[in-house]
Design an enzyme around this catalytic site. Structure first.
Site, short mmCIF file in Angstrom:
data_model
loop_
_atom_site.label_atom_id
_atom_site.label_comp_id
_atom_site.label_asym_id
_atom_site.label_seq_id
_atom_site.Cartn_x
_atom_site.Cartn_y
_atom_site.Cartn_z
N VAL A 33 15.95 -6.04 -1.85
CA VAL A 33 16.92 -5.01 -1.44
C VAL A 33 17.61 -5.47 -0.17
O VAL A 33 16.96 -5.90 0.79
CB VAL A 33 16.23 -3.66 -1.24
CG1 VAL A 33 17.19 -2.64 -0.61
CG2 VAL A 33 15.70 -3.13 -2.58
N ASN A 57 -8.94 -3.04 11.14
CA ASN A 57 -8.02 -3.56 10.13
C ASN A 57 -7.22 -2.39 9.53
O ASN A 57 -7.78 -1.32 9.29
CB ASN A 57 -8.81 -4.27 9.02
CG ASN A 57 -9.87 -5.18 9.59
OD1 ASN A 57 -10.78 -4.72 10.27
ND2 ASN A 57 -9.76 -6.45 9.34
N TYR A 106 0.82 -1.22 0.00
CA TYR A 106 0.00 0.00 0.00
C TYR A 106 0.84 1.26 0.00
O TYR A 106 0.64 2.16 -0.81
CB TYR A 106 -0.96 -0.02 1.19
CG TYR A 106 -1.98 -1.12 1.05
CD1 TYR A 106 -3.11 -0.94 0.27
CD2 TYR A 106 -1.77 -2.36 1.64
CE1 TYR A 106 -4.03 -1.97 0.09
CE2 TYR A 106 -2.68 -3.39 1.46
CZ TYR A 106 -3.80 -3.20 0.69
OH TYR A 106 -4.69 -4.21 0.50
N GLY A 107 1.81 1.35 0.93
CA GLY A 107 2.61 2.56 1.02
C GLY A 107 3.39 2.80 -0.27
O GLY A 107 3.41 3.92 -0.80
N GLU A 138 -13.95 -9.29 13.85
CA GLU A 138 -14.56 -9.52 12.55
C GLU A 138 -15.16 -10.93 12.55
O GLU A 138 -14.58 -11.86 13.10
CB GLU A 138 -13.58 -9.30 11.41
CG GLU A 138 -12.64 -10.41 11.12
CD GLU A 138 -11.63 -10.08 10.01
OE1 GLU A 138 -11.42 -10.95 9.15
OE2 GLU A 138 -11.04 -8.98 10.01
N HIS A 165 -1.48 -8.42 11.03
CA HIS A 165 -1.45 -6.95 10.99
C HIS A 165 -0.21 -6.37 11.66
O HIS A 165 -0.32 -5.61 12.62
CB HIS A 165 -2.68 -6.38 11.69
CG HIS A 165 -3.99 -6.77 11.08
ND1 HIS A 165 -5.20 -6.61 11.73
CD2 HIS A 165 -4.30 -7.30 9.87
CE1 HIS A 165 -6.19 -7.03 10.97
NE2 HIS A 165 -5.68 -7.46 9.83
N GLY A 220 0.58 -7.02 0.61
CA GLY A 220 -0.50 -7.63 1.37
C GLY A 220 -1.83 -7.65 0.64
O GLY A 220 -2.70 -8.47 0.96
P1 FAD Z 1 2.98 -4.68 2.50
O1 FAD Z 1 1.63 -4.69 1.90
O2 FAD Z 1 3.36 -5.81 3.38
O3 FAD Z 1 4.02 -4.56 1.30
C1 FAD Z 1 5.41 -4.66 1.50
C2 FAD Z 1 6.04 -5.26 0.25
O4 FAD Z 1 7.44 -5.12 0.31
C3 FAD Z 1 5.76 -6.76 0.09
O5 FAD Z 1 5.27 -7.01 -1.20
C4 FAD Z 1 7.13 -7.40 0.32
O6 FAD Z 1 7.31 -8.60 -0.43
C5 FAD Z 1 8.07 -6.31 -0.13
N1 FAD Z 1 9.40 -6.37 0.50
C6 FAD Z 1 9.70 -6.60 1.80
N2 FAD Z 1 11.02 -6.55 2.02
C7 FAD Z 1 11.59 -6.29 0.82
C8 FAD Z 1 12.94 -6.13 0.38
N3 FAD Z 1 13.98 -6.19 1.25
N4 FAD Z 1 13.17 -5.89 -0.93
C9 FAD Z 1 12.14 -5.81 -1.81
N5 FAD Z 1 10.84 -5.95 -1.45
C10 FAD Z 1 10.57 -6.18 -0.15
N6 FAD Z 1 -5.64 -5.49 6.43
C11 FAD Z 1 -6.84 -4.91 6.33
O7 FAD Z 1 -6.95 -3.69 6.50
N7 FAD Z 1 -7.96 -5.65 6.04
C12 FAD Z 1 -7.91 -7.00 5.89
O8 FAD Z 1 -8.95 -7.64 5.62
C13 FAD Z 1 -6.65 -7.65 6.04
N8 FAD Z 1 -6.54 -9.01 5.97
C14 FAD Z 1 -5.29 -9.59 6.00
C15 FAD Z 1 -5.18 -10.97 5.80
C16 FAD Z 1 -3.91 -11.55 5.74
C17 FAD Z 1 -3.80 -13.03 5.55
C18 FAD Z 1 -2.75 -10.75 5.86
C19 FAD Z 1 -1.37 -11.34 5.77
C20 FAD Z 1 -2.86 -9.38 6.06
C21 FAD Z 1 -4.13 -8.79 6.14
N9 FAD Z 1 -4.26 -7.42 6.33
C22 FAD Z 1 -5.51 -6.83 6.27
C23 FAD Z 1 -3.10 -6.56 6.59
C24 FAD Z 1 -2.66 -5.73 5.38
O9 FAD Z 1 -2.57 -6.55 4.23
C25 FAD Z 1 -1.30 -5.09 5.69
O10 FAD Z 1 -1.48 -4.25 6.82
C26 FAD Z 1 -0.76 -4.26 4.53
O11 FAD Z 1 -0.57 -5.03 3.39
C27 FAD Z 1 0.55 -3.57 4.91
O12 FAD Z 1 0.86 -2.63 3.90
P2 FAD Z 1 2.33 -2.08 3.71
O13 FAD Z 1 2.31 -1.11 2.59
O14 FAD Z 1 2.82 -1.60 5.03
O15 FAD Z 1 3.24 -3.35 3.35
#
Ligand code: FAD
Length: 497
Positions: free
Chosen positions: A244, A476, A15-16, A353, A438, A109
């Site tokens: 990375v 969430n 997301y970020g 939930e 989470h 995610g």
């Molecule tokens: P992420 O979405 O985790 O993205 C980080 C990315 O960086 C990943 O693709 C990873 O592979 C990549 N990465 C990591 N390290 C490196 C590296 N060193 N080099 C290159 N790439 C790298 N949230 C909700 O709000 N509602 C829900 O219904 C919900 N259900 C969920 C169900 C499950 C099974 C899971 C696992 C999570 C759920 N979540 C839910 C949580 C939500 O998906 C996360 O909070 C969200 O994805 C986090 O966003 P982010 O941008 O911080 O990082």
């Protein structure tokens, strides 16, 4: 290519990272995204990109030889099975006291999550991000995030009539008979598509048990929203299967970024370096924290402050099931997309939930994922001897979450004359207290970074993911992560770019 120079490098495509890439590209700035997971844009021999929850194959898990299902037992029997080691979509990353589930691939995610898109109640926002202006968030950035994510709600009339949400209606009845507020929860899943699935006019996904290892249809993952729009600008390049490993100041200015190219067995097939004027850490709470803690401890980024690695929480996640009476079946047909919750945050510190248990057979079980106000915060530290980052979370720290979740389910059990299921997480084990979906924190806003995610001491480095949020969002987290990223990039663009 190795050795190239890019204006902006984004680590991670969740997301970020997706918000940063889109908004920078819209402003005319070329962006390079690096993602350790796969692209997930090519069907396998079965014609599907993702495998189903009930038939996990190599595509299910990130570099494991055995599945590690969050609900790992059923009627006391383990359900995990052997799989070939592969760069699958769901990572069950094990630390000493907790398993942290995360998406791996372009979309982060959003590829594996339930898509529940919940904006926290405004009265709770000060506890989520105490140094962020709530008025601005609720008038501008939460609406912007909800629009960008394609958030929508189940049609109430369809909800009342469809067999696919019988489990949620049973959950509502039980919540209301015990006097708990029952709330509908929005989701990024395409609700019109789900109704078409039920009508049998399109291929099924949410109604075919797909969720944890990806949805082949229906889900508006980031691939279909922010990342699609970013790609359409023509200014965003995404490199999958590259991890990375280092970011350090380059001699001529900017930062040298080192990465490993992986094959689908996880083997490193090449190491590459490039120079970036600016770097956004968007590797998720765990990924960003691990990188920053290592880079500070090993001297690559010596001026990072001592807050790096701190303030990590599990959003108070805890799971449980209840055994219903024979006159309260939850249905053999269950949509994998949750659409409702029980809100006892104010009185008991828990938001539960009503989750599906899509086994295809009648289980008479109600299943819940609770988000609780767990006060414990853990820290990531560099383990030099082992060459890895550890997390000091302890399993016993889930006890407050269990107590808070019991504020809901003890009462429901007493009203209904029912009991907890003891067969879902191991024999005679009621609580799923070994995991989180989470992860939040580790590079907390206004502690490890400034108020916009800049890393002090290293101009041009930014954090823009869930690691900014101090451990809990009361609901969430995905909408809050997206909205905070929208806020930060909107304020950074005119000042820093
Ligand atoms: P992420 O979405 O985790 O993205 C980080 C990315 O960086 C990943 O693709 C990873 O592979 C990549 N990465 C990591 N390290 C490196 C590296 N060193 N080099 C290159 N790439 C790298 N949230 C909700 O709000 N509602 C829900 O219904 C919900 N259900 C969920 C169900 C499950 C099974 C899971 C696992 C999570 C759920 N979540 C839910 C949580 C939500 O998906 C996360 O909070 C969200 O994805 C986090 O966003 P982010 O941008 O911080 O990082």
């Amino acid at each position: 290519a190795s050795g190239a120079r890019v204006p902006v490098l984004v680590i991670g495509t969740g997301y970020g990272g997706a918000v940063a890439a889109l908004r920078l590209a819209e402003a005319g700035i070329p962006v390079h995204m690096v993602e350790m997971g796969m692209a997930w844009d090519t069907p396998g021999p079965d014609g599907k990109v993702f495998c189903g929850t009930l038939q996990p194959d190599h595509r299910s898990y990130w570099l494991r030889t055995r599945t590690k299902a969050p609900l790992n037992y059923f009627i006391g029997f383990p359900i995990d099975r052997d799989i070939p080691r592969y760069t699958g979509v769901l990572d069950a990353e094990e630390f000493a006291g907790i398993t942290v589930y995360q998406g791996r691939g372009v979309g982060g995610g959003s590829l594996v999550n339930g898509g529940m898109a919940v904006t926290p109640r405004r009265e709770n926002f000060a506890s989520v991000l105490p140094t962020v202006n709530a008025e601005e968030m609720y008038s501008v950035y939460y609406p912007r995030a909800n629009a960008g994510l394609g958030v929508g709600a189940v049609d109430p009339a369809w909800f009342e009539s469809t067999p696919w949400y019988q489990y949620a209606r049973v959950g509502r009845k039980h919540a209301q008979r015990s006097g708990f507020p029952f709330v509908f929860v929005s989701d990024v899943y395409d609700w019109d598509y789900m109704e078409a699935e039920a009508a049998g006019t399109v291929p099924k996904s949410a109604l075919a048990g797909e969720i944890l290892y990806g949805n082949n249809h229906g889900k508006r993952s980031l691939q279909r929203t922010y990342l699609a729009r970013a790609a359409a600008t023509g200014r965003v390049a995404v490199t999958p299967l590259h991890k990375v490993t280092s970011v350090a100041p380059a001699s001529g200015g900017g930062y040298t970024v080192l990465m490993e190219q992986l094959d689908t067995t996880g083997a490193v097939v090449a190491t590459k370096a490039l120079t970036a004027d600016r770097v956004f850490f968007a590797a998720g709470s765990v990924g960003t924290s691990k990188l920053l803690v290592k880079l500070k401890a090993t001297g690559a980024l010596p001026r990072l402050n001592d807050e790096v690695g701190r303030g990590w929480g599990d959003n108070g996640n805890v799971m449980c099931g209840r055994a219903n009476h024979m006159w309260d079946p939850t249905g053999t047909r269950q949509s994998t997309i949750p659409c409702a919750g029980i809100d006892n945050w104010a009185a008991g510190g828990a938001f539960a939930e009503v989750a599906p248990l899509p086994t295809g057979i009648e289980t008479y079980a109600s299943f819940y994922l609770s988000i609780t106000a767990n006060p414990h915060r853990a820290r990531f530290t560099w383990n030099a001897a082992a060459g890895r980052v550890d997390l000091d979370w302890q399993t016993a720290w889930k006890q407050p979450s269990i107590t808070m979740a019991r504020s809901i389910f003890d009462k429901i059990n007493s009203t209904e004359g029912t009991i907890y299921r003891t067969d879902l997480f191991g024999a005679y084990k009621i609580w799923g207290d070994h995991l989180t979906y989470h992860p939040l924190g580790g590079a907390v806003l206004d502690r490890a970074t400034d108020n916009l995610g800049r890393l002090p001491g290293h101009p041009g480095l930014y954090v823009i993911d869930g690691s900014l949020i101090p451990g809990n969002t009361t609901v969430n987290p995905l909408v809050t992560i997206t909205a905070l990223a929208e806020r930060n990039i909107a304020k950074l663009l005119p000042t820093d770019f």
